[in-house]
Design a protein around this motif. Structure first.
Motif, mmCIF file in Angstrom:
data_model
loop_
_atom_site.group_PDB
_atom_site.id
_atom_site.type_symbol
_atom_site.label_atom_id
_atom_site.label_comp_id
_atom_site.label_asym_id
_atom_site.label_seq_id
_atom_site.Cartn_x
_atom_site.Cartn_y
_atom_site.Cartn_z
ATOM 1 N N ASP A 145 -4.486 -4.975 -3.106
ATOM 2 C CA ASP A 145 -4.181 -6.374 -2.821
ATOM 3 C C ASP A 145 -3.511 -6.996 -4.045
ATOM 4 O O ASP A 145 -3.145 -6.281 -4.976
ATOM 5 C CB ASP A 145 -5.429 -7.158 -2.366
ATOM 6 C CG ASP A 145 -6.513 -7.201 -3.432
ATOM 7 O OD1 ASP A 145 -6.171 -7.169 -4.646
ATOM 8 O OD2 ASP A 145 -7.705 -7.263 -3.070
ATOM 9 N N GLY A 180 -0.201 -13.518 -2.707
ATOM 10 C CA GLY A 180 -1.612 -13.790 -2.517
ATOM 11 C C GLY A 180 -2.187 -14.414 -3.775
ATOM 12 O O GLY A 180 -1.499 -14.546 -4.801
ATOM 13 N N THR C 41 -2.419 -15.771 1.903
ATOM 14 C CA THR C 41 -1.601 -14.563 1.845
ATOM 15 C C THR C 41 -0.294 -14.862 2.577
ATOM 16 O O THR C 41 -0.321 -15.428 3.676
ATOM 17 C CB THR C 41 -2.283 -13.374 2.542
ATOM 18 O OG1 THR C 41 -3.633 -13.293 2.092
ATOM 19 C CG2 THR C 41 -1.560 -12.073 2.229
ATOM 20 N N CYS C 66 -8.799 -12.562 1.516
ATOM 21 C CA CYS C 66 -7.381 -12.218 1.525
ATOM 22 C C CYS C 66 -7.098 -11.386 2.770
ATOM 23 O O CYS C 66 -7.740 -10.366 3.000
ATOM 24 C CB CYS C 66 -7.063 -11.422 0.259
ATOM 25 S SG CYS C 66 -5.468 -10.612 0.260
#
Lengths: 647, 347, 205
Positions: A145, A180, C41, C66
């Motif tokens: 991520d 993100g 996101t 996320c």
């Protein structure tokens, strides 16, 4: 990202994956970053270049990926931390050096960061660089991520320094170009001095010579390093497990597929039934950690993109472990549960997972889906890719197509990577007939040009961009000149690495950070090689075509035509019209015999619009870039141009 | 007869190698272009009906339409086409030049037509570097520069179209059978194009047994003469079976067999030796050096010739019956060969 | 701004055509939520796709986790379309009976439409279809108003953001917009951006 350097420790930001990696590099004290532009990788070097001065970094757009790798390696040899960033293709280009670098070892921490493009959103291949890690025998890590993208960069650089081995950290489009939240860490105050030590015992990794020979000795050292990497991976914070202690199905995944897998479980509400083993370290596999997880579940779904890399490695491991953990059933690419082409998404995980769990899942009601699909089909026009209004490539290919058709011996164009790749499409009059890697057009043409002895007499033309010329066309051109290959190279010089966002290259006076650089002249280089060289502005059709005819007439050796015209989107050029265009509606022949909408049907510049009701073409003022070129194509002179005076 | 479009033109003519590069499809649209004796389609066109298809001499011929247009009658289908009379002719005292292939009849007629204002301008075949090139001639004194036979396909019609596009009317044009056929079609104006009204004034057909592929033949000439300037080329009457090339320094002969290899396929299907769709047709007079055979076909053509003779541009002589039989035989032969070719093609 | 999200994650798609400023709009919106503690996101496509192709941004807004940079099929809650036919394209893949659509009326013709090979549907038809495929929809002449009032089409995106706030589909505060936009444009451009935002808010009633 504004504030790549100013962002304080603990502050939380919305970062693009590539920005997160750049920040991670800064937090690790990276001093040198090199790369070659390529979507989706470019923003890492770009962002570092912006803060090069403030952060005392050296950042460069190298001539090609192999050289970028060598430049970054030199920093490592001098005990600095460095990164080399490329798109997936770049690893192929650099692989020769990388194989030797893997054997020689490194000193300062060094990361190779390929950004792969599964689904080829901005590529003409979906090559999977993970295999290179196994081939080169270097550790491979993959962030799962955005936070990890930053943190892993730092962690992997530290590990590389500890192991004295280059590490590959692979990203993909959906991480690099997605954004993100990332909580920032500290920026170190470093005061390292670059120094290359070479006077010690030759085999000393810190003081000796850096090479991959003696091979057996160095190779065994390299494999020792891999063992140490595996040990470090066992306790890596980037390998995580979420889910019940004994899940019905264990998903093993990595990278962006981690996010798709989580989404799939969430949508299927299967949190109590499915576990996710997310691996951040994907080669060599952390065996004990995997053994522990495999022991608790017999159905394993491997979720990864493109080639079954993890799946195969896991199967080897499971085979070895079978006496201890029993027989496992793997679902993935090999059995068709997961496709092995194109990019993944949550739906592609939901489908096999729902099947394994016996869940009925329908994303949309059938009625809605059919209705929406029909309406979209009728209403939403296919948006073909097209050269921008005012793009010099449209003009260049117009001339190339005309000349080759009139030359009338089935001549063709070999091409490579760049915006001009789109000349395989109607926007470039479908002129390109071979299309492969950077610089390959000239190499392939060089080969075609030698086939006359087998009766081939077609005209062979190749095209390349200015950045590509330096990247890898030069050696191909040398080859063609040396062997008297009968080819014509057209250099489409638009003054920048346009497709990826105007990064600098050796033909420009600036470097990555905007500093002074030495400009190399393409024309002089070609002349010095012994090619017949002509140069002109592609917006001048008559001159361009005349020169191209002349060059094609020369039946032996290499001819070069440099077509020089700045990209319509370049910062210098953008929004500045050279001409006000207008259509004389009384003269426009429209759809009748004698024109048949040449400008809107064939030339197809978005600035020209076919007006159905009145049966004439018009200029769309908002879109027209004012290049003036279309006035030269109108068979009846109905399009006229008026020079715009600027103060 | 249906007039189709570019797609069909390509399928029926060009892709089959039957294009004779006459230029009938060039300069009327941006799609067909001529370069060094070959015509290419530079971009696809999906339109129909099209002028390119309509004017092409190699698509199906509406003989009655052409006959009505040129002669005001229905087609009779004779080997020499329709004609009012046939005479022997050569340039008269008004014509000074002596650099003629035969009797200078073509130059004489065009000089007269321009001098007298019968036509506004002429399109004749000149030379540019080593390739023949159609030229727009406005002054009678420039006619001489276009004398001598080129033996190579020339996109004469392209120059005609260009002149028409530039607003010219009443043009006089010299061309081979295929070219005058295209001229007759333009005159018939089957698509009713305003710009074609009165565009063609007079057409003069040149006898033609074949023409050579421009690129192959110019390469052959360059190879054989080493770039020396060519003064004239000639095919002496049978049974010589040779091809003569005269340069400034020497005269050379080549076996006709070798030369014939450069005949494009498109010529093989042409049945028309004497250019039957012209106002007048001109060819060599075998056995009477320095004279031409002149076939007077249309009323307009007859008027042209009579005036030229009256004003001393042209001299006439009788054309004996024996020569007529000979000429008919030659024309018949060409027609038969074309039929054989087409039968073979169909198989 | 105490209202919470109607769904968690809230799935928003901004769609348009390359060059319309899609990426910028999604960044501004994402940052507005991020600064309020949401986990955001954004998945985007760009690169070659900018050359006249469709461009989509997927925004996932969550109070805790996320999410994937790609929304699963049929899972969109809100679609903001910078170009009307792009809304229909997105609905076909991500739509559902409950989805809401905020749509700019200004068409961008595909090259196939320019060249006369493809047809572009009439506005009334597009409105009707979008209405049929959504639970609620708003249409506005954002680009036209931007051209009229601000003399640049790019402010159409800001007008849309203002309008988005007025739809009350997701919690957006004017002050948040102001602070984010102030960070990303030159100081002298702040007022015109605020004017566009307010215009957008007024266009939804």
């Amino acid at each position: 990202m504004s504030g790549l350097i100013s962002g304080k420790k603990g502050s939380r930001r919305l970062l693009m994956g590539n920005e997160a990696i750049a920040r991670g590099a800064l937090e690790a004290g990276v001093k040198v970053a090199a790369g070659y532009p390529g979507t989706p990788s470019s923003e890492i070097v770009e962002n570092l270049a912006k803060v090069a001065e403030a952060g005392n970094l050296y950042v460069e757009w190298s001539t090609n990926e192999k050289i970028a790798m060598e430049v970054a390696a030199a920093a490592s040899f001098a005990r600095l931390r460095s990164i080399c960033v490329v798109k997936q293709n770049g690893i192929n280009v650099a692989s020769d050096f990388l194989l030797h670098l893997a054997g020689s070892g490194t000193r300062g921490g060094m990361l190779v960061i390929p950004c792969d493009d599964p689904g080829a959103l901005s590529s003409i291949n979906e090559g999977d660089t993970r295999h290179f890690a196994r081939l080169l025998e270097i550790p491979l890590v993959e962030p799962g991520d955005f936070q990890e993208a930053k943190d892993m960069t730092k962690w992997a650089l530290e590990l590389s320094e500890e192991l004295q081995c280059v590490i590959m950290m692979r990203s993909v489009t959906r991480l690099s170009h997605a954004s993100g939240n990332v909580t920032l860490g500290d920026l170190p105050v470093t005061d390292v001095k670059a120094e290359f030590r070479h006077e010690g015992f030759p085999l000393d990794p810190n003081e000796g010579i850096i090479t991959s020979a003696p091979v057996a000795f160095r190779h065994s050292q390299q494999q020792e390093k891999l063992k140490k990497a595996t040990a470090a991976f066992e306790s890596s914070p980037f390998n995580t497990y979420t889910g019940p202690e004994k899940p019905e199905v264990l998903i093993v995944t990595s990278s962006a597929c981690n996010l798709y897998s989580r989404e799939a479980i969430n949508i299927l509400k299967a949190e109590e039934r499915v576990g996710i083993l997310k691996l951040g370290t994907t080669w060599p596999l952390p065996e004990k950690l995997i053994e522990n997880r495999l022991q608790k579940c017999d159905s394993i779904l491997v979720v990864e993109e493109v080639i079954p890399f993890m799946e195969e490695n896991l199967k080897i491991l499971a085979q070895e472990l079978e006496p201890k953990i029993g027989r496992k059933i793997f679902y993935g690419k090999r059995d068709g549960s997961i496709p092995s082409v194109d990019e993944m998404n949550p739906d592609l995980v939901i489908a096999p997972l729902a099947k394994l769990l016996g869940i009925e899942y329908q994303a949309m009601s059938e009625e809605y889906a059919t209705n929406a699909m029909q309406k979209s089909f009728f209403a939403a026009p296919v948006r073909d890719l097209t050269f921008c209004p005012g793009c010099p490539h449209r003009a260049s290919f117009w001339s190339i197509n005309n000349v080759l058709k009139l030359d009338n011996n089935r001549g063709f164009v070999c091409g490579d990577i760049g915006c001009y790749t789109m000349a395989t499409l109607p926007t470039g009059f479908s002129t390109l007939k071979t299309l492969h890697s950077m610089g390959s057009g000239t190499g392939v043409a060089s080969g075609f040009g030698k086939l006359t002895q087998f009766g081939m007499n077609q005209s062979v033309v190749t095209v390349c961009g200015d950045s590509t010329f330096f990247h890898s066309v030069i050696p191909a051109l040398v080859n063609a000149v040396h062997h008297k290959s009968d080819i014509t190279l057209v250099v489409l010089d638009n003054s920048g690495t346009a497709m990826t966002g105007f990064q600098s290259h050796p033909g420009l006076e600036v470097d990555a950070s905007g500093g002074d650089a030495v400009k190399l002249d393409i024309e002089s280089i070609c002349i010095s090689m012994g090619a017949v060289v002509k140069k002109c502005n592609p917006f001048d059709f008559e001159k361009t075509q005349q020169l191209l005819f002349e060059l094609l007439e020369i039946k032996e050796g290499v001819k070069v035509l440099i077509l020089e015209q700045i990209c319509a989107l370049s910062p210098e050029k953008k929004a500045k019209k050279n001409f006000e265009m207008s259509v004389d509606e009384s003269r426009c022949k429209g759809e009748s015999c004698g024109c048949n909408r040449l400008c809107t049907r064939i030339f197809r510049c978005p600035g020209l619009v076919w007006h159905e009701e009145s049966g004439i073409s018009r200029i769309d003022e908002a879109i027209c870039a004012g290049c003036g070129v279309c006035s030269a194509i109108c068979p009846v002179g109905a399009i006229s141009r008026k020079e715009v005076a600027y103060e | 007869m249906e007039i189709l479009g570019t797609k069909e033109l390509m399928e029926q003519v060009r892709d089959k190698g039957l294009c004779v590069s006459c230029g009938a499809c060039v300069e009327i649209c941006p799609y067909h272009k001529s370069y060094k004796g070959k015509i290419a389609l530079v971009f696809d066109c999906d339109m129909t009906p099209c002028q390119c298809y309509a004017y092409c001499p190699q698509t199906e011929t509406d003989r009655d339409l052409l006959s009505r247009t040129m002669f005001g009658t229905m087609d009779k289908g004779e080997a020499l086409g329709q004609y009012r009379s046939i005479i022997a002719a050569k340039a008269g005292s008004k014509i000074k030049s002596n650099r003629f292939q035969n009797g200078g009849t073509v130059s004489a007629l065009f000089t007269h037509a321009l001098d007298s204002g019968l036509i506004d301008a002429a399109v004749l075949t000149g030379q540019n570097d080593d390739l023949p090139e159609p030229m727009l001639i406005e002054n009678a004194c420039d006619v001489a520069s276009c004398a001598t036979t080129k033996y190579m396909a020339t996109p004469t019609l392209a120059a005609v179209h260009k002149a028409i596009r530039d607003g010219r009317k009443n043009l006089g044009v010299a061309g081979t059978a295929c070219q005058v056929k295209a001229l007759a079609t333009i005159k018939a104006n089957p698509l009713g194009k305003a710009e074609q009204e009165n565009s063609i004034g007079l057409s003069l057909g040149l006898f033609c047994t074949w023409s050579l592929d421009t690129r192959k033949f110019s390469a052959f000439l360059a190879g054989e003469t080493g770039g020396e300037k060519i003064v004239s080329m000639d095919v002496p009457p049978p049974p010589a079976e040779t091809f003569k090339i005269k340069t400034e320094n020497e005269e050379r002969e080549f076996p006709l067999k070798e030369i014939r290899k450069m005949i494009p396929r498109g010529c093989a299907c042409c049945p028309d030796m004497t250019a039957e769709w012209a106002d007048v047709s001109v060819g060599a007079y075998e056995g009477k050096p320095g004279w031409n055979t002149l076939i007077i076909r249309s009323e307009k053509g007859e008027q042209w010739v009579e005036e030229a003779i009256a004003d001393d541009y042209l001299v006439r002589d009788e054309f004996p019956r024996s020569r007529l039989e000979h000429l008919t035989l030659g024309a018949d032969n060409k027609r038969k060969k074309a039929e054989e070719f087409l039968t073979k093609e169909k198989k | 701004m105490n209202k919470s999200l109607q769904f968690d994650p809230y799935n928003l798609i901004i769609t348009g055509v390359g060059g319309q400023g899609n990426v910028m709009a999604s960044r501004v919106l994402g940052n507005m939520f991020s600064m309020n503690g949401y986990t955001v996101t954004i998945g985007e496509t760009f690169g070659a796709s900018q050359r006249g192709g469709s461009v989509m941004s997927h925004l996932r807004i969550s109070s805790d986790a996320c999410y994937s940079p790609q929304i699963a099929k049929g899972q969109a809650h809100l679609i903001v379309a910078l170009e009307p036919t792009e809304a229909l394209r997105v609905l076909a893949n991500y739509g559902n009976q409950d989805v809401k659509v905020l749509c700019n009326n200004r068409p961008i013709y595909a090259v196939g439409v320019i060249s006369g090979e493809l047809n572009y549907p009439e506005q009334a038809r597009i409105h009707e279809w979008i209405g049929e495929l959504s639970s609620q929809c708003w249409f506005l002449d954002a680009t036209d108003e931007a051209l009229k009032q601000m003399r640049h089409p790019i402010y159409g995106n800001i007008i849309l953001l203002g309008a988005l706030a007025a739809t009350e589909t997701i919690p957006i505060a004017r002050e948040d917009f102001k602070s984010i936009i102030a960070d990303s444009v030159p100081a002298d451009k702040l007022d015109i951006n605020m004017k566009a935002y307010d215009m957008g808010m007024d266009m939804i009633s």
